[in-house]
Design a protein around this motif. Structure first.
Motif, PDB file in Angstrom:
ATOM      1  N   MET A  24       0.837  -1.203   0.000  1.00 56.34           N
ATOM      2  CA  MET A  24       0.000   0.000   0.000  1.00 56.34           C
ATOM      3  C   MET A  24       0.869   1.250   0.000  1.00 56.34           C
ATOM      4  N   SER A  25       1.896   1.265   0.829  1.00 50.63           N
ATOM      5  CA  SER A  25       2.786   2.427   0.932  1.00 50.63           C
ATOM      6  C   SER A  25       3.513   2.691  -0.373  1.00 50.63           C
ATOM      7  N   GLU A  26       4.021   1.627  -0.990  1.00 54.83           N
ATOM      8  CA  GLU A  26       4.720   1.784  -2.269  1.00 54.83           C
ATOM      9  C   GLU A  26       3.785   2.327  -3.341  1.00 54.83           C
ATOM     10  N   TYR A  27       2.582   1.790  -3.389  1.00 53.47           N
ATOM     11  CA  TYR A  27       1.616   2.255  -4.388  1.00 53.47           C
ATOM     12  C   TYR A  27       1.278   3.729  -4.165  1.00 53.47           C
ATOM     13  N   LEU A  28       1.012   4.083  -2.921  1.00 51.53           N
ATOM     14  CA  LEU A  28       0.658   5.477  -2.630  1.00 51.53           C
ATOM     15  C   LEU A  28       1.827   6.417  -2.900  1.00 51.53           C
ATOM     16  N   SER A  29       3.047   5.990  -2.594  1.00 47.81           N
ATOM     17  CA  SER A  29       4.231   6.809  -2.901  1.00 47.81           C
ATOM     18  C   SER A  29       4.386   6.985  -4.400  1.00 47.81           C
ATOM     19  N   PHE A  30       4.127   5.910  -5.162  1.00 49.34           N
ATOM     20  CA  PHE A  30       4.160   5.985  -6.619  1.00 49.34           C
ATOM     21  C   PHE A  30       3.139   6.994  -7.140  1.00 49.34           C
ATOM     22  N   THR A  43       1.607  12.396  -9.411  1.00 47.77           N
ATOM     23  CA  THR A  43       0.634  13.490  -9.389  1.00 47.77           C
ATOM     24  C   THR A  43       1.068  14.711  -8.584  1.00 47.77           C
ATOM     25  N   SER A  44       2.035  14.525  -7.696  1.00 49.63           N
ATOM     26  CA  SER A  44       2.469  15.584  -6.766  1.00 49.63           C
ATOM     27  C   SER A  44       1.328  16.082  -5.873  1.00 49.63           C
ATOM     28  N   LYS A  45       0.313  15.240  -5.698  1.00 48.37           N
ATOM     29  CA  LYS A  45      -0.809  15.570  -4.826  1.00 48.37           C
ATOM     30  C   LYS A  45      -0.803  14.610  -3.640  1.00 48.37           C
ATOM     31  N   PRO A  46      -1.130  15.100  -2.439  1.00 47.24           N
ATOM     32  CA  PRO A  46      -1.214  14.174  -1.297  1.00 47.24           C
ATOM     33  C   PRO A  46      -2.169  13.023  -1.622  1.00 47.24           C
ATOM     34  N   VAL A  47      -1.789  11.827  -1.218  1.00 48.66           N
ATOM     35  CA  VAL A  47      -2.635  10.658  -1.457  1.00 48.66           C
ATOM     36  C   VAL A  47      -3.779  10.656  -0.449  1.00 48.66           C
ATOM     37  N   LYS A  48      -4.912  10.102  -0.866  1.00 47.97           N
ATOM     38  CA  LYS A  48      -6.107  10.098  -0.027  1.00 47.97           C
ATOM     39  C   LYS A  48      -6.457   8.671   0.378  1.00 47.97           C
ATOM     40  N   LEU A  73       4.281   6.108   5.195  1.00 48.95           N
ATOM     41  CA  LEU A  73       4.172   7.269   4.312  1.00 48.95           C
ATOM     42  C   LEU A  73       5.031   8.424   4.821  1.00 48.95           C
ATOM     43  N   HIS A  74       5.048   8.609   6.110  1.00 50.65           N
ATOM     44  CA  HIS A  74       5.857   9.659   6.740  1.00 50.65           C
ATOM     45  C   HIS A  74       7.344   9.417   6.449  1.00 50.65           C
ATOM     46  N   VAL A  75       7.801   8.190   6.628  1.00 55.11           N
ATOM     47  CA  VAL A  75       9.203   7.838   6.376  1.00 55.11           C
ATOM     48  C   VAL A  75       9.570   8.071   4.909  1.00 55.11           C
ATOM     49  N   HIS A  76       8.651   7.744   3.998  1.00 54.30           N
ATOM     50  CA  HIS A  76       8.903   7.919   2.559  1.00 54.30           C
ATOM     51  C   HIS A  76       8.584   9.331   2.069  1.00 54.30           C
ATOM     52  N   ARG A  77       8.224  10.197   3.003  1.00 57.40           N
ATOM     53  CA  ARG A  77       7.905  11.592   2.677  1.00 57.40           C
ATOM     54  C   ARG A  77       6.803  11.697   1.622  1.00 57.40           C
ATOM     55  N   THR A  78       5.775  10.882   1.817  1.00 48.49           N
ATOM     56  CA  THR A  78       4.620  10.911   0.933  1.00 48.49           C
ATOM     57  C   THR A  78       3.481  11.622   1.658  1.00 48.49           C
ATOM     58  N   PRO A  79       3.128  12.822   1.231  1.00 48.49           N
ATOM     59  CA  PRO A  79       2.027  13.535   1.883  1.00 48.49           C
ATOM     60  C   PRO A  79       0.710  12.771   1.734  1.00 48.49           C
ATOM     61  N   PHE A  80      -0.110  12.839   2.769  1.00 46.24           N
ATOM     62  CA  PHE A  80      -1.350  12.063   2.777  1.00 46.24           C
ATOM     63  C   PHE A  80      -2.484  12.835   3.434  1.00 46.24           C
ATOM     64  N   LYS A  81      -3.686  12.416   3.076  1.00 52.06           N
ATOM     65  CA  LYS A  81      -4.920  12.867   3.716  1.00 52.06           C
ATOM     66  C   LYS A  81      -5.669  11.595   4.113  1.00 52.06           C
ATOM     67  N   TYR A  82      -5.653  11.298   5.397  1.00 52.72           N
ATOM     68  CA  TYR A  82      -6.249  10.074   5.923  1.00 52.72           C
ATOM     69  C   TYR A  82      -7.588  10.409   6.581  1.00 52.72           C
ATOM     70  N   VAL A  95     -13.044  11.340  -3.358  1.00 49.55           N
ATOM     71  CA  VAL A  95     -12.509  10.203  -4.098  1.00 49.55           C
ATOM     72  C   VAL A  95     -11.158   9.851  -3.469  1.00 49.55           C
ATOM     73  N   TYR A  96     -10.970   8.560  -3.182  1.00 49.12           N
ATOM     74  CA  TYR A  96      -9.793   8.098  -2.456  1.00 49.12           C
ATOM     75  C   TYR A  96      -8.909   7.229  -3.345  1.00 49.12           C
ATOM     76  N   ASP A  97      -7.616   7.203  -2.992  1.00 48.03           N
ATOM     77  CA  ASP A  97      -6.652   6.350  -3.684  1.00 48.03           C
ATOM     78  C   ASP A  97      -6.601   4.955  -3.070  1.00 48.03           C
ATOM     79  N   LEU A  98      -6.913   4.877  -1.778  1.00 44.36           N
ATOM     80  CA  LEU A  98      -6.899   3.612  -1.051  1.00 44.36           C
ATOM     81  C   LEU A  98      -8.092   3.590  -0.109  1.00 44.36           C
ATOM     82  N   ILE A  99      -8.856   2.503  -0.145  1.00 48.15           N
ATOM     83  CA  ILE A  99      -9.993   2.334   0.763  1.00 48.15           C
ATOM     84  C   ILE A  99      -9.824   1.003   1.489  1.00 48.15           C
ATOM     85  N   LEU A 100      -9.823   1.063   2.812  1.00 49.81           N
ATOM     86  CA  LEU A 100      -9.754  -0.122   3.665  1.00 49.81           C
ATOM     87  C   LEU A 100     -11.123  -0.289   4.305  1.00 49.81           C
ATOM     88  N   LEU A 101     -11.773  -1.365   3.993  1.00 54.34           N
ATOM     89  CA  LEU A 101     -13.143  -1.601   4.463  1.00 54.34           C
ATOM     90  C   LEU A 101     -13.116  -2.733   5.490  1.00 54.34           C
TER      91      LEU A 101
END
Length: 133
Positions: free
Chosen positions: A10-16, A21-26, A45-54, A98-104
């Motif tokens: 999940m982290s690798e995909y979101l970092s990719f 996109t240069s947009k925080p992942v959702k 995500l924090h370690v990989h410096r990937t901005p996020f909106k959780y 709209v989200y990039d990752l959804i955990l249900l």
């Protein structure tokens, strides 16, 4: 469920996605429980410096989770952790994000999960990853 085995993927995909996109992942998590997935995922995500909106939704948000945002949002002003104490169906019925990752991983009742799966369709783009427990 803590999605331990899936956290690296999940982290690798979101970092990719962020690199493209240069947009925080959702991220949307239905059923936060004790926050194991939340802690692991946002830490990676924090370690990989990937901005996020959780966004985390649970019928009862545990007290220890209410201060988590201080640890993970200080380096990126884009980072947000939004914890909502709400019924998943009520939230999904009114949410249009709209989200990039959804955990249900909420109720685990067939009827509820069936409704959640139908409701999240509007919260997805063609590359959204959805993990269901």
């Amino acid at each position: 469920m803590a999605y331990h085995g899936y956290i690296p993927m999940m982290s690798e995909y979101l970092s990719f996605l962020y690199e493209k996109t240069s947009k925080p992942v959702k991220i949307l998590e239905i059923g936060v429980d004790t926050g194991l997935s939340l802690f692991a995922l946002v830490n990676n995500l924090h370690v990989h410096r990937t901005p996020f909106k959780y966004t985390g939704v649970d019928i009862k948000i545990k007290n220890h989770l209410k201060s988590i945002h201080f640890a993970f949002i200080k380096d990126h002003e884009e980072n947000t952790i939004n914890l909502l104490e709400k019924n998943s169906l009520d939230f999904l019925d009114s949410d249009s994000e709209v989200y990039d990752l959804i955990l249900l991983d909420g109720d685990h009742n067939y009827e509820t999960v069936f409704k959640e799966c139908n409701l999240i369709l509007k919260n997805m783009h063609k590359n959204t990853i959805v993990l269901v427990d």
